[in-house]
Design a protein around this motif. Structure first.
Motif, PDB file in Angstrom:
ATOM      1  N   UNK A  50       0.811  -1.212   0.000  1.00 47.49           N
ATOM      2  CA  UNK A  50       0.000   0.000   0.000  1.00 47.49           C
ATOM      3  C   UNK A  50       0.843   1.260   0.000  1.00 47.49           C
ATOM      4  N   UNK A 102       1.931   1.773  -3.575  1.00 48.38           N
ATOM      5  CA  UNK A 102       0.879   2.217  -4.487  1.00 48.38           C
ATOM      6  C   UNK A 102       0.419   3.628  -4.132  1.00 48.38           C
ATOM      7  N   UNK A 120       0.001  -6.473 -11.578  1.00 48.78           N
ATOM      8  CA  UNK A 120       0.187  -6.845 -10.173  1.00 48.78           C
ATOM      9  C   UNK A 120       0.205  -8.357 -10.084  1.00 48.78           C
ATOM     10  N   UNK A 172      -1.028 -11.722  -8.615  1.00 51.64           N
ATOM     11  CA  UNK A 172      -2.399 -11.983  -8.174  1.00 51.64           C
ATOM     12  C   UNK A 172      -2.596 -11.822  -6.673  1.00 51.64           C
ATOM     13  N   UNK A 173      -1.626 -12.244  -5.889  1.00 48.97           N
ATOM     14  CA  UNK A 173      -1.808 -12.128  -4.443  1.00 48.97           C
ATOM     15  C   UNK A 173      -1.832 -10.665  -4.020  1.00 48.97           C
ATOM     16  N   UNK A 204      -2.998  -8.220  -5.953  1.00 46.77           N
ATOM     17  CA  UNK A 204      -4.314  -7.723  -6.352  1.00 46.77           C
ATOM     18  C   UNK A 204      -5.358  -8.070  -5.300  1.00 46.77           C
ATOM     19  N   UNK A 205      -5.227  -9.258  -4.737  1.00 49.12           N
ATOM     20  CA  UNK A 205      -6.178  -9.665  -3.715  1.00 49.12           C
ATOM     21  C   UNK A 205      -6.110  -8.754  -2.495  1.00 49.12           C
ATOM     22  N   UNK A 254      -7.845  -5.495  -3.298  1.00 49.50           N
ATOM     23  CA  UNK A 254      -9.306  -5.614  -3.302  1.00 49.50           C
ATOM     24  C   UNK A 254      -9.842  -5.735  -1.888  1.00 49.50           C
ATOM     25  N   UNK A 255      -9.211  -6.543  -1.084  1.00 54.11           N
ATOM     26  CA  UNK A 255      -9.658  -6.672   0.303  1.00 54.11           C
ATOM     27  C   UNK A 255      -9.626  -5.319   0.988  1.00 54.11           C
ATOM     28  N   UNK A 256      -8.608  -4.540   0.687  1.00 56.90           N
ATOM     29  CA  UNK A 256      -8.470  -3.219   1.279  1.00 56.90           C
ATOM     30  C   UNK A 256      -9.630  -2.311   0.905  1.00 56.90           C
ATOM     31  N   UNK A 257     -10.046  -2.379  -0.352  1.00 55.49           N
ATOM     32  CA  UNK A 257     -11.129  -1.466  -0.742  1.00 55.49           C
ATOM     33  C   UNK A 257     -12.479  -1.963  -0.262  1.00 55.49           C
ATOM     34  N   UNK A 258     -12.581  -3.238   0.076  1.00 55.21           N
ATOM     35  CA  UNK A 258     -13.862  -3.719   0.574  1.00 55.21           C
ATOM     36  C   UNK A 258     -14.076  -3.357   2.034  1.00 55.21           C
ATOM     37  N   UNK A 260     -16.430  -0.416   3.274  1.00 59.76           N
ATOM     38  CA  UNK A 260     -17.837  -0.664   3.050  1.00 59.76           C
ATOM     39  C   UNK A 260     -18.420  -1.541   4.138  1.00 59.76           C
TER      40      UNK A 260
END
Lengths: 222, 222
Positions: free
Chosen positions: B101, B104, B135, B137-138, B140-141, B144-148, B151
């Motif tokens: 993070x 990025x 990226x 794949x791990x 990218x995961x 994605x987990x971070x942006x979820x 919410x």
DNA sequence: ACAGGTATCACATCATTTGGGTATTGTATA
DNA sequence: TATACAATACCCAAATGATGTGATACCTGT
């Protein structure tokens, strides 16, 4: 992290949702070639998605977005209400922000554009099963840009030249402490706290606690 | 979206930063094989990263993280202060949240684990040049987990049953308004504002302005 | 018609915050 | 060494906020 690593021998159970019959058949054939996948079912819509997923207990779901009756994103939300394990890969032609983020927020694990299916699908399925998140590169770029936004504001933001002591006190203030509590916390007199806070007000160009805290939190100074 | 699509003919200009000399040479050789890339330079540290980037105007930078003197993430920040166009790909062995993070956020365009270099590097370079974000794949995961996360917090968040008037007043308060200003804004008496605020404190279980505002902002009630 | 919830207003008291000052000490730096 | 700044502390007067108690008025649903 998902724990869906398959034991050997067991074929990977897959369900396909897409309203295009040709595509469903192509996918089935493509996946059948390898012998490692078992297509449990393929459906043209998501009307009974909950029942189907519950019954078949798939390892992976390939999900189109644009389908009649229930769209793929709604379907992902429905599935996630009762199943956190199944790996869901979105297969779609949509590469716009809205669809991508809604799908990922809803709980999708990967997002593959249809034009890359023949190249990448097998690989994408392996990815999700081993804890990865397959995404077309342009999708990944959108996701990264999305997470960078708040930071770019942060970079352009000035820090008002607060001293470290002042930052410390502003932080305590923003956490809801009164002057008295701050003084007790830092083992200094309340008047010293007052002096620091006066300086903070000067530097932030505010005139009260409430303005300072509001500014501090909104501009992520604390 | 970046506009760094190369015209044909022109080789892609690349700079490499990595403190491992063997790796620098391997990368150079690997990239030279294709004939499409021109290695402008490769360096063991980022001490003079600004000058080097300014002088060589690379299209792509391959950046290690763990380097002496200036680490790769700091280097990315330095570069981004004056150059938004160059595509930066992190090449590292670190696959933990923090490094990913920070890199990025700092402005990297891609994040490739070193174990995938031989397989994916050429492809990753093509990706960033065509507006993608390569990226592993791990990785990218993790993104994605971070942006979820936010919410999921949002869903579980209670609203404390504030009335719409109370929410309105809490909002004005959180923007830094005094009771007097709120009263003037809403065309009501200051005593009415007091009463509403008393009710807000009761419902939020707080005892002061700052606590209320702090809670409101942190829990995204406003 | 009445109870319950919301929004409004008022008065009183005490505590806290704010806006002016002034001043001492230590540290870093020109 | 003289200057600047950070951190500490104190004083006074005025403004603002916290808390309690009571009241009126308007809906809504029973």
């Amino acid at each position: 992290m998902p724990t869906s690593v398959k034991e050997k021998k067991m074929p990977v159970k897959i369900i396909i949702y897409d309203d295009n019959q040709n595509l469903r058949e192509s996918l089935s054939n493509l996946l059948a070639l390898t012998g490692e996948y078992s297509i449990m079912g393929s459906f043209a819509n998501c009307e009974n998605v909950e029942a189907e997923v519950l019954k078949m207990q798939p390892d992976v779901i390939l999900m189109d977005i644009d389908m009649p009756v229930v769209n793929g994103i709604e379907a992902v939300k429905k599935i996630r209400r009762f199943n956190e394990q199944v790996q869901i890969i979105i297969l779609t032609v949509f590469d716009d922000n809205t669809h991508v983020f809604e799908a990922l927020y809803a709980g999708a694990n990967g997002y593959l554009l249809k034009k890359y299916i023949s190249d990448k699908l097998i690989h994408a399925i392996q990815d999700v099963l081993t804890g990865g998140a397959p995404m077309s590169p342009s999708i990944a770029r959108m996701v990264i840009n999305n997470m960078q936004q708040p930071v770019q504001q942060a970079i352009s933001k000035s820090d008002y030249q607060l001293t470290s002591r002042e930052k410390e006190i502003l932080q305590l203030l923003a956490q809801g402490n009164s002057f008295k509590m701050i003084a007790a916390d830092l083992l200094i007199s309340i008047d010293t706290v007052r002096t620091h806070i006066k300086h903070i007000y000067d530097k932030l160009h505010v005139r009260s606690q409430i303005e300072a805290v509001s500014k501090a939190i909104n501009e992520k100074l604390v």
